[in-house]
Design a protein around this motif. Structure first.
Motif, PDB file in Angstrom:
ATOM      1  N   UNK A 183     125.090  42.420  -2.482  1.00 12.70           N
ATOM      2  CA  UNK A 183     125.793  41.337  -3.177  1.00 12.70           C
ATOM      3  C   UNK A 183     125.587  41.547  -4.678  1.00 12.70           C
ATOM      4  N   UNK A 184     126.559  41.183  -5.445  1.00 15.11           N
ATOM      5  CA  UNK A 184     126.401  41.318  -6.889  1.00 15.11           C
ATOM      6  C   UNK A 184     126.922  42.630  -7.431  1.00 15.11           C
ATOM      7  N   UNK A 185     127.386  43.517  -6.513  1.00 17.26           N
ATOM      8  CA  UNK A 185     128.067  44.723  -6.983  1.00 17.26           C
ATOM      9  C   UNK A 185     127.183  45.891  -7.366  1.00 17.26           C
ATOM     10  N   UNK A 186     125.967  45.955  -6.821  1.00 20.04           N
ATOM     11  CA  UNK A 186     125.109  47.122  -7.056  1.00 20.04           C
ATOM     12  C   UNK A 186     124.860  47.837  -5.738  1.00 20.04           C
ATOM     13  N   UNK A 187     124.633  49.153  -5.856  1.00 25.35           N
ATOM     14  CA  UNK A 187     124.380  49.966  -4.663  1.00 25.35           C
ATOM     15  C   UNK A 187     123.138  50.824  -4.851  1.00 25.35           C
ATOM     16  N   UNK A 188     122.403  50.972  -3.763  1.00 24.60           N
ATOM     17  CA  UNK A 188     121.202  51.803  -3.758  1.00 24.60           C
ATOM     18  C   UNK A 188     121.539  53.080  -2.997  1.00 24.60           C
ATOM     19  N   UNK A 189     121.383  54.229  -3.657  1.00 25.74           N
ATOM     20  CA  UNK A 189     121.705  55.514  -3.043  1.00 25.74           C
ATOM     21  C   UNK A 189     120.408  56.228  -2.692  1.00 25.74           C
ATOM     22  N   UNK A 190     120.304  56.689  -1.446  1.00 32.94           N
ATOM     23  CA  UNK A 190     119.070  57.324  -0.975  1.00 32.94           C
ATOM     24  C   UNK A 190     119.397  58.666  -0.346  1.00 32.94           C
ATOM     25  N   UNK A 191     118.750  59.739  -0.828  1.00 31.75           N
ATOM     26  CA  UNK A 191     118.874  61.055  -0.194  1.00 31.75           C
ATOM     27  C   UNK A 191     117.527  61.390   0.439  1.00 31.75           C
ATOM     28  N   UNK A 192     117.530  61.701   1.719  1.00 36.44           N
ATOM     29  CA  UNK A 192     116.254  61.921   2.414  1.00 36.44           C
ATOM     30  C   UNK A 192     115.675  63.324   2.206  1.00 36.44           C
ATOM     31  N   UNK A 194     120.259  53.831  -8.438  1.00 34.10           N
ATOM     32  CA  UNK A 194     120.912  52.526  -8.466  1.00 34.10           C
ATOM     33  C   UNK A 194     122.192  52.665  -9.280  1.00 34.10           C
ATOM     34  N   UNK A 195     123.314  52.286  -8.674  1.00 35.02           N
ATOM     35  CA  UNK A 195     124.599  52.420  -9.368  1.00 35.02           C
ATOM     36  C   UNK A 195     125.436  51.163  -9.147  1.00 35.02           C
ATOM     37  N   UNK A 196     126.330  50.870 -10.083  1.00 33.37           N
ATOM     38  CA  UNK A 196     127.333  49.841  -9.777  1.00 33.37           C
ATOM     39  C   UNK A 196     128.157  50.324  -8.574  1.00 33.37           C
ATOM     40  N   UNK A 197     128.383  49.429  -7.606  1.00 32.61           N
ATOM     41  CA  UNK A 197     129.103  49.823  -6.389  1.00 32.61           C
ATOM     42  C   UNK A 197     130.447  50.477  -6.713  1.00 32.61           C
ATOM     43  N   UNK A 198     131.110  49.963  -7.743  1.00 24.40           N
ATOM     44  CA  UNK A 198     132.434  50.470  -8.098  1.00 24.40           C
ATOM     45  C   UNK A 198     132.390  51.909  -8.601  1.00 24.40           C
ATOM     46  N   UNK A 199     131.186  52.388  -8.977  1.00 24.33           N
ATOM     47  CA  UNK A 199     131.104  53.743  -9.544  1.00 24.33           C
ATOM     48  C   UNK A 199     130.614  54.790  -8.549  1.00 24.33           C
ATOM     49  N   UNK A 200     130.281  54.352  -7.325  1.00 22.61           N
ATOM     50  CA  UNK A 200     129.682  55.286  -6.369  1.00 22.61           C
ATOM     51  C   UNK A 200     130.626  56.450  -6.059  1.00 22.61           C
ATOM     52  N   UNK A 201     131.894  56.150  -5.799  1.00 30.97           N
ATOM     53  CA  UNK A 201     132.857  57.206  -5.429  1.00 30.97           C
ATOM     54  C   UNK A 201     132.952  58.303  -6.475  1.00 30.97           C
ATOM     55  N   UNK A 202     132.816  57.900  -7.733  1.00 27.54           N
ATOM     56  CA  UNK A 202     133.020  58.858  -8.821  1.00 27.54           C
ATOM     57  C   UNK A 202     131.732  59.425  -9.388  1.00 27.54           C
ATOM     58  N   UNK A 203     130.607  59.067  -8.776  1.00 27.80           N
ATOM     59  CA  UNK A 203     129.327  59.613  -9.231  1.00 27.80           C
ATOM     60  C   UNK A 203     129.365  61.127  -8.991  1.00 27.80           C
TER      61      UNK A 203
END
Ligand SMILES: [Zn+2]
Length: 288
Positions: free
Chosen positions: A65-74, A117-126
């Motif tokens: 919620x709030x438009x942030x995303x947590x990206x995890x690479x194992x 940690x990225x804004x959700x809207x920017x994940x695709x273009x990371x």
């Protein structure tokens, strides 16, 4: 290391178990947390619920919620565990999300620098995500697409399968099993496969990934399900780790060579070399 099926399994489990849960507190354990945006992470997710879980290649993405995303690479041996039902915690915990209902999602055996940690809207273009090749579990992965991908590659087929910018998510384990299933020598040139061989390779990629999913993934190294249980794909490896043992199809001893610096297992008879098995060097067209 976890490959596409293992991360896909975790994605589905996280969707079932974690979406809707609200984070109460974030704890980072690594000593070098100074470089990790722990303050921003706390601000971004504490008090907020997980609203979605996605996967890109071997990257897990938790949307909040709030438009942030947590990206995890194992990476090689990372583990992500939910307790309960898991009773303990992974070794070398680096990050923990404590949920309001008392459950804890714990990440271990991976460095915090592989968490973003990225804004959700920017994940695709990371950039690390944007440069990835096709996802072989996606319906866009067709025989035709594979044919076009391979035609552009000068390297060996095994190396091409593991090229994340071409096909995303295949690693050293699934590549060997796929090539055995497709009866293709790992050192064949990607661009020189026949039409029929490309079709066979495509079917083998899809079937082998599906088999990995059905068997709960490979726990040969460190992969565990969210609840701490192991997968069983490693118990039915056809070539991986079987050097000198008889091929299940023809009884010829499995060999191990290096391809692109990676240990590679194959059956020298079932996956005979280009020169000895193919009629492509002659003027005759393949008879079968
Ligand atoms: Zn064989």
């Amino acid at each position: 290391m976890p490959e596409l099926p293992e991360v896909e399994i975790l994605k589905e489990e996280l969707r079932r178990e974690v979406v809707g849960r609200r984070v109460e507190e974030v704890v980072a354990f690594e000593k070098t947390e100074g470089q990790f945006p722990i303050v921003q992470l706390r601000e971004a997710v504490e008090g907020r619920a997980v609203v979605g879980v996605r996967r890109w290649d071997k990257m897990l993405v938790l949307d909040f919620e709030g438009g942030r995303s947590l990206l995890i690479h194992l990476m090689m041996v990372g583990q992500l565990l939910l307790s309960p039902p898991f009773a303990g915690q992974p070794r070398d915990v680096c990050l923990e999300l404590k949920f309001a209902d008392g459950a804890r999602l714990t990440l271990g055996q991976v460095r915090l620098k592989y968490v973003h940690l990225l804004p959700t809207a920017e994940v695709d273009n990371w950039p690390p995500i944007a440069k990835l090749g096709v996802d072989p579990l996606d319906e866009s992965f067709t025989v035709d697409l594979l044919r076009r991908l391979l035609a552009k590659k000068r390297g060996m087929i095994k190396t091409t399968l593991m090229n994340q910018a071409a096909i995303a998510g295949l690693g050293n384990v699934y590549s060997d099993e796929i090539l055995f299933r497709a009866r293709l020598h790992p050192q064949r040139r990607a661009s020189e496969l026949s039409e029929e061989e490309v079709e066979r390779l495509h079917a083998s990629i899809v079937a082998e990934l599906q088999r990995g999913l059905e068997l709960g993934g490979s726990s040969e190294m460190a992969f565990l399900h969210l609840d701490g249980s192991e997968g069983s794909y490693q118990e039915s490896f056809q070539v991986k780790g079987r050097k000198g043992k008889p091929c299940f199809a023809c009884a010829t001893p499995i060999e191990r060579i290096k391809v692109g610096g990676r240990g590679t297992y194959f059956c020298p008879r079932c996956q005979a070399s280009y020169q000895s098995s193919s009629s492509s060097n002659s003027s005759q067209s393949p008879s079968s």
